[in-house]
Write an enzyme that holds these catalytic residues in place. Structure first.
Site, PDB file in Angstrom:
ATOM      1  CD1 TRP A 271      -0.786  58.501  84.355  1.00 52.72           C
ATOM      2  CD2 TRP A 271       0.471  58.282  86.195  1.00 52.72           C
ATOM      3  NE1 TRP A 271       0.221  59.430  84.290  1.00 52.72           N
ATOM      4  CE2 TRP A 271       1.013  59.312  85.409  1.00 52.72           C
ATOM      5  CE3 TRP A 271       1.114  57.963  87.393  1.00 52.72           C
ATOM      6  CZ2 TRP A 271       2.139  60.040  85.783  1.00 52.72           C
ATOM      7  CZ3 TRP A 271       2.243  58.670  87.771  1.00 52.72           C
ATOM      8  CH2 TRP A 271       2.748  59.700  86.972  1.00 52.72           C
TER       9      TRP A 271
ATOM     10  CB  SER B 172      -4.369  53.204  90.218  1.00 56.24           C
ATOM     11  OG  SER B 172      -3.778  54.430  90.569  1.00 56.24           O
ATOM     12  CG  MET B 173      -6.102  57.057  85.536  1.00 52.82           C
ATOM     13  SD  MET B 173      -4.899  57.589  84.319  1.00 52.82           S
ATOM     14  CE  MET B 173      -6.007  58.520  83.237  1.00 52.82           C
TER      15      MET B 173
ATOM     16  CG  ASP C 205      -2.613  53.685  98.072  1.00 51.58           C
ATOM     17  OD1 ASP C 205      -1.725  54.442  97.655  1.00 51.58           O
ATOM     18  OD2 ASP C 205      -3.445  53.142  97.321  1.00 51.58           O
TER      19      ASP C 205
ATOM     20  CG  HIS D 268      -1.210  52.865  94.557  1.00 53.51           C
ATOM     21  ND1 HIS D 268      -2.518  53.262  94.767  1.00 53.51           N
ATOM     22  CD2 HIS D 268      -0.999  52.980  93.211  1.00 53.51           C
ATOM     23  CE1 HIS D 268      -3.073  53.599  93.622  1.00 53.51           C
ATOM     24  NE2 HIS D 268      -2.175  53.425  92.655  1.00 53.51           N
TER      25      HIS D 268
END
Length: 272
Positions: free
Chosen positions: A29, A95-96, A223, A252
């Site tokens: 995202w 991530s997402m 992160d 991240h």
């Protein structure tokens, strides 16, 4: 580039590069498939068939009003795998995108999947609750408020922490920051808002037991977007036999701040 149509009629933009055993890359995202540029190119050049697609509502895919939940989005992943006839595949979520991987392994019983990877992933759970030391709910509320007030400005600031600008192990060029922001601005504002709830509040802890394939977990120890303790380390503990690679001091956005290292770690895992 092929278009895959989901079960509810949404067209997904898909990039299909190279030949060999398939690797499906699921973006974070609020980006799109282009964010995997370094890894997609490296894996394809190394002899893998690399499939990356824009999540519904993002990039060049259709922008429906709804469907921004992990059940629906894992069904979209299933449509990509089924339509392209993939088997013996590896699926990697950044991530997402780790949420789609986890929900696909449970909801679709990992059909066609031989390996899985979670990179800076939100799985198994981000939200702080009485039984989970995660991210406070007001953080996600603040994100949505910022997006509604001035989405362009909010995202411009967001990517500074995303990439660890100004930190020893992080940071990218101004050009990469602008490129990332431009990807994010392609997305539907509705999808961008709804997905904050999806990745921020979906409890995937029960899904982690469905991982029955070799699994690689990569996470930066600094992160600031998805804390390693509630995500990467927790995921590695929850998945039997998972391999955890911690990038010391890294932020991240590892696919851009550590592009060669991520690509090599994926190649070593895929070949191993």
């Amino acid at each position: 580039m092929p278009i895959v149509t989901t079960t509810d009629g949404v067209d997904l933009y898909v990039r299909d590069w190279g030949q060999g055993r398939p690797v499906v890359l699921i973006h974070g995202w609020p980006l799109n498939a282009d964010s995997w540029e370094h890894q997609a190119l490296g894996l394809a050049e190394a002899g893998f068939r690399v499939i990356s697609y824009d999540r519904r509502g993002f990039g060049r895919s259709g922008q429906p009003w709804g469907g921004y939940d992990y059940d629906t989005m894992s069904d979209d992943l299933a449509a990509v795998i089924s339509t392209l006839g993939l088997s013996d595949a590896a699926i990697a979520g950044f991530s997402m995108g780790g949420g789609e991987v986890a929900r696909y392994m449970s909801r679709h019983e990992g059909k066609g999947v031989a390996q899985a990877a979670l990179i800076s992933s939100i799985a198994p759970y981000m939200l702080q609750t009485d039984d989970h030391d995660g991210v406070p709910e007001d953080v996600f509320a603040g994100m949505k408020e910022g997006l509604r007030k001035d989405r362009a400005a909010f995202l411009q600031d967001f990517f500074k922490d995303f990439y660890g600008q100004g930190t020893g192990a992080g940071g990218v060029s101004e050009a990469v920051l602008h490129w990332t922001w431009s990807m994010a601005m392609m997305a539907s504002p509705k999808a961008t808002l709804d997905c904050v709830d999806a990745f921020g509040k979906t409890d995937l802890r029960d899904d982690m037991g469905a991982f029955d394939v070799p699994t690689l977990v990569i996470h930066g120890t600094d992160d600031q977007t998805v804390p390693i303790d509630s995500a990467g380390r927790a995921a590695a503990k929850a998945v039997k036999g998972a391999t955890l690679k911690e990038y010391a001091g890294a932020p991240h956005g590892l696919t851009a701040t550590e592009p060669d290292r991520v690509t090599q770690d994926l190649l070593d895992f895929l070949r191993g």
